[in-house]
Design a protein around this motif. Structure first.
Motif, PDB file in Angstrom:
ATOM      1  N   GLU A  32     -30.461 -18.296 -29.516  1.00  0.00           N
ATOM      2  CA  GLU A  32     -29.561 -19.058 -30.531  1.00  0.00           C
ATOM      3  C   GLU A  32     -28.150 -18.976 -30.214  1.00  0.00           C
ATOM      4  N   THR A  33     -27.519 -20.029 -30.377  1.00  0.00           N
ATOM      5  CA  THR A  33     -25.994 -19.660 -30.571  1.00  0.00           C
ATOM      6  C   THR A  33     -25.451 -20.118 -31.768  1.00  0.00           C
ATOM      7  N   ASP A  34     -24.741 -19.562 -32.585  1.00  0.00           N
ATOM      8  CA  ASP A  34     -24.400 -19.470 -33.722  1.00  0.00           C
ATOM      9  C   ASP A  34     -22.746 -19.567 -33.849  1.00  0.00           C
ATOM     10  N   TYR A  35     -22.053 -20.705 -33.689  1.00  0.00           N
ATOM     11  CA  TYR A  35     -20.752 -20.958 -33.404  1.00  0.00           C
ATOM     12  C   TYR A  35     -20.033 -20.582 -34.705  1.00  0.00           C
ATOM     13  N   ALA A  36     -20.701 -21.090 -35.823  1.00  0.00           N
ATOM     14  CA  ALA A  36     -19.896 -20.831 -37.105  1.00  0.00           C
ATOM     15  C   ALA A  36     -19.814 -19.326 -37.540  1.00  0.00           C
ATOM     16  N   ARG A  38     -19.951 -16.901 -34.906  1.00  0.00           N
ATOM     17  CA  ARG A  38     -19.551 -16.543 -33.630  1.00  0.00           C
ATOM     18  C   ARG A  38     -20.567 -15.362 -33.136  1.00  0.00           C
ATOM     19  N   VAL A  39     -21.818 -15.736 -33.014  1.00  0.00           N
ATOM     20  CA  VAL A  39     -22.804 -14.945 -32.390  1.00  0.00           C
ATOM     21  C   VAL A  39     -23.791 -15.709 -31.637  1.00  0.00           C
ATOM     22  N   ALA A  40     -24.455 -14.816 -30.784  1.00  0.00           N
ATOM     23  CA  ALA A  40     -25.521 -15.452 -29.786  1.00  0.00           C
ATOM     24  C   ALA A  40     -26.368 -14.379 -29.846  1.00  0.00           C
ATOM     25  N   VAL A  41     -27.870 -14.923 -30.140  1.00  0.00           N
ATOM     26  CA  VAL A  41     -28.914 -14.108 -29.813  1.00  0.00           C
ATOM     27  C   VAL A  41     -29.579 -14.143 -28.542  1.00  0.00           C
ATOM     28  N   VAL A  42     -29.781 -13.050 -27.843  1.00  0.00           N
ATOM     29  CA  VAL A  42     -30.273 -13.361 -26.463  1.00  0.00           C
ATOM     30  C   VAL A  42     -31.422 -12.352 -26.249  1.00  0.00           C
ATOM     31  N   GLU A  43     -32.173 -12.625 -25.148  1.00  0.00           N
ATOM     32  CA  GLU A  43     -33.239 -11.787 -24.620  1.00  0.00           C
ATOM     33  C   GLU A  43     -32.180 -10.640 -23.691  1.00  0.00           C
ATOM     34  N   ALA A  44     -32.953  -9.254 -23.624  1.00  0.00           N
ATOM     35  CA  ALA A  44     -32.113  -8.367 -23.137  1.00  0.00           C
ATOM     36  C   ALA A  44     -32.023  -8.530 -21.584  1.00  0.00           C
ATOM     37  N   GLY A  45     -32.876  -9.394 -20.965  1.00  0.00           N
ATOM     38  CA  GLY A  45     -32.931  -9.406 -19.417  1.00  0.00           C
ATOM     39  C   GLY A  45     -32.018 -10.324 -18.911  1.00  0.00           C
ATOM     40  N   ILE A  46     -31.189 -10.915 -19.857  1.00  0.00           N
ATOM     41  CA  ILE A  46     -30.203 -12.065 -19.445  1.00  0.00           C
ATOM     42  C   ILE A  46     -29.030 -11.316 -18.790  1.00  0.00           C
ATOM     43  N   THR A  47     -28.419 -11.721 -17.849  1.00  0.00           N
ATOM     44  CA  THR A  47     -27.088 -11.044 -17.001  1.00  0.00           C
ATOM     45  C   THR A  47     -26.078 -11.190 -18.040  1.00  0.00           C
ATOM     46  N   ASN A  48     -25.064 -10.365 -17.943  1.00  0.00           N
ATOM     47  CA  ASN A  48     -23.888 -10.485 -18.721  1.00  0.00           C
ATOM     48  C   ASN A  48     -23.233 -11.786 -18.641  1.00  0.00           C
ATOM     49  N   VAL A  49     -22.965 -12.110 -17.249  1.00  0.00           N
ATOM     50  CA  VAL A  49     -22.216 -13.276 -17.182  1.00  0.00           C
ATOM     51  C   VAL A  49     -22.737 -14.721 -17.462  1.00  0.00           C
ATOM     52  N   ALA A  50     -24.191 -14.503 -17.606  1.00  0.00           N
ATOM     53  CA  ALA A  50     -24.868 -15.731 -18.117  1.00  0.00           C
ATOM     54  C   ALA A  50     -24.776 -15.980 -19.561  1.00  0.00           C
ATOM     55  N   VAL A  51     -24.478 -15.023 -20.195  1.00  0.00           N
ATOM     56  CA  VAL A  51     -24.156 -15.115 -21.893  1.00  0.00           C
ATOM     57  C   VAL A  51     -22.779 -16.031 -21.862  1.00  0.00           C
ATOM     58  N   THR A  52     -21.763 -15.393 -21.065  1.00  0.00           N
ATOM     59  CA  THR A  52     -20.547 -16.248 -21.318  1.00  0.00           C
ATOM     60  C   THR A  52     -20.834 -17.655 -20.529  1.00  0.00           C
ATOM     61  N   ALA A  53     -21.547 -17.893 -19.650  1.00  0.00           N
ATOM     62  CA  ALA A  53     -22.001 -19.249 -19.121  1.00  0.00           C
ATOM     63  C   ALA A  53     -22.539 -19.882 -20.130  1.00  0.00           C
ATOM     64  N   VAL A  55     -21.954 -20.106 -23.154  1.00  0.00           N
ATOM     65  CA  VAL A  55     -21.359 -20.794 -24.401  1.00  0.00           C
ATOM     66  C   VAL A  55     -19.851 -21.084 -23.958  1.00  0.00           C
ATOM     67  N   ALA A  56     -19.611 -21.141 -22.437  1.00  0.00           N
ATOM     68  CA  ALA A  56     -18.287 -21.507 -22.015  1.00  0.00           C
ATOM     69  C   ALA A  56     -17.857 -22.982 -22.360  1.00  0.00           C
ATOM     70  N   LYS A  57     -18.941 -23.789 -22.198  1.00  0.00           N
ATOM     71  CA  LYS A  57     -18.568 -25.352 -22.378  1.00  0.00           C
ATOM     72  C   LYS A  57     -18.094 -25.476 -23.775  1.00  0.00           C
ATOM     73  N   ASP A  58     -18.585 -24.367 -24.510  1.00  0.00           N
ATOM     74  CA  ASP A  58     -17.740 -24.779 -26.031  1.00  0.00           C
ATOM     75  C   ASP A  58     -16.626 -24.007 -26.426  1.00  0.00           C
ATOM     76  N   GLY A  59     -16.119 -23.514 -25.258  1.00  0.00           N
ATOM     77  CA  GLY A  59     -14.692 -22.829 -25.322  1.00  0.00           C
ATOM     78  C   GLY A  59     -15.137 -21.401 -25.993  1.00  0.00           C
ATOM     79  N   PHE A  60     -16.178 -20.664 -25.829  1.00  0.00           N
ATOM     80  CA  PHE A  60     -16.354 -19.240 -26.060  1.00  0.00           C
ATOM     81  C   PHE A  60     -16.603 -18.370 -25.042  1.00  0.00           C
ATOM     82  N   ILE A 146     -16.550 -14.853 -28.474  1.00  0.00           N
ATOM     83  CA  ILE A 146     -15.227 -14.896 -28.927  1.00  0.00           C
ATOM     84  C   ILE A 146     -14.657 -16.180 -28.483  1.00  0.00           C
ATOM     85  N   LYS A 147     -13.737 -16.965 -29.112  1.00  0.00           N
ATOM     86  CA  LYS A 147     -13.121 -18.073 -28.817  1.00  0.00           C
ATOM     87  C   LYS A 147     -12.264 -17.862 -27.574  1.00  0.00           C
ATOM     88  N   ALA A 148     -12.185 -18.550 -26.577  1.00  0.00           N
ATOM     89  CA  ALA A 148     -11.580 -18.203 -25.482  1.00  0.00           C
ATOM     90  C   ALA A 148      -9.902 -18.701 -25.575  1.00  0.00           C
TER      91      ALA A 148
END
Length: 254
Positions: A32-36, A38-53, A55-60, A146-148
């Motif tokens: 889940e991505t909840d921009y209102a 400013r949180v995302a719910v992710v599975e624990a095996g996702i890579t650190n950089v993939a979390v940013t990837a 949400v980056a298209k939406d400026g986060f 976080i908003k970039a």
């Protein structure tokens, strides 16, 4: 023993001979991505950089950025309370995790924290973050996004000694300026990094600071000018201020 990417830079994923290893690396979805909020719910095996990837298209972006972020997972980041170059302004993992889903040794699944900023009663989340998986296996995490900023630029400054470089850092922070990142290298580190990366670091200094600021172009210019003024008494040498993304990448190359 829970295991994610298993970079084992600090030996955190090493089992004993009679252990059962439970890997979570295939649990790598953004749930889940909840921009209102400013949180995302992710599975624990996702890579650190993939979390940013994600949400980056939406400026986060997701702030903690360990040097292993291309491979290390949120599970490992939580286990080790990982940080990175930008933790000065945004904090380490514990400052950017709002909740976890945890499987206990009994098989019970518990949820601690959530989308809210602070949970009532004891700070169990703070206890789990950095516990190296000893309390249970994290399967999901609610992370702060976080908003970039509009932009960011680093500057490089050399000094006559490590002590003087440290005094310069103290003066900048005391002036109320919180750069997004400050990296320090002493002379042996400068030599090693320059031999390997050929980034153009000066070899005739005893210590080096890389200071990065962010914001609008006007904010960046003002912040860099203030830092230069504040550090003048410490007689910085080989001052380089990036003028382009390419030069910024070169400064951070080491």
């Amino acid at each position: 023993v829970p295991r994610a990417a298993g970079t084992s830079l600090v030996g955190g994923a090493l089992p004993s001979e009679d252990a059962v290893v439970i890997a979570v690396s295939k649990m790598n979805r953004v749930l889940e991505t909840d921009y209102a909020n400013r949180v995302a719910v992710v599975e624990a095996g996702i890579t650190n950089v993939a979390v940013t990837a994600a949400v980056a298209k939406d400026g986060f972006f997701y702030a903690p950025d360990p040097s292993s972020q291309l491979a290390s997972t949120i599970a490992g980041n939580i286990a080790m309370n990982s940080g990175g170059a930008h933790c000065l302004k945004y904090g380490v993992t514990t400052n950017n995790i709002l909740g976890v889903k945890l499987v206990l040794i009994t098989g019970e699944v518990v949820e601690i924290g959530g989308k809210h900023l602070d949970s009532g009663s004891y700070d169990l989340l703070g206890l789990i973050c950095g516990s190296e998986g000893q309390f249970g296996i994290v399967t999901e995490a609610t992370v702060r996004i976080i908003k970039a900023a509009e932009g960011a630029r680093p500057m490089l400054m050399g000094f006559a000694s490590s002590e003087i470089a440290g005094q310069a850092v103290a003066a900048v922070i005391a002036a109320g300026i919180i750069p997004v990142a400050i990296e320090f290298m002493d002379k042996p580190a400068i030599q090693i990094c320059e031999d390997f990366a050929k980034a153009g670091y000066p070899r005739d200094v005893e210590a080096l600071l890389i200071i990065e600021v962010e914001g609008s172009e006007q904010e960046i210019e003002e912040s860099l000018a203030r830092i230069q003024e504040i550090t003048k008494p410490f007689e910085p040498r080989s001052v380089v201020i990036s003028a382009s993304p390419e030069q910024s990448a070169k400064i951070w190359k080491g």
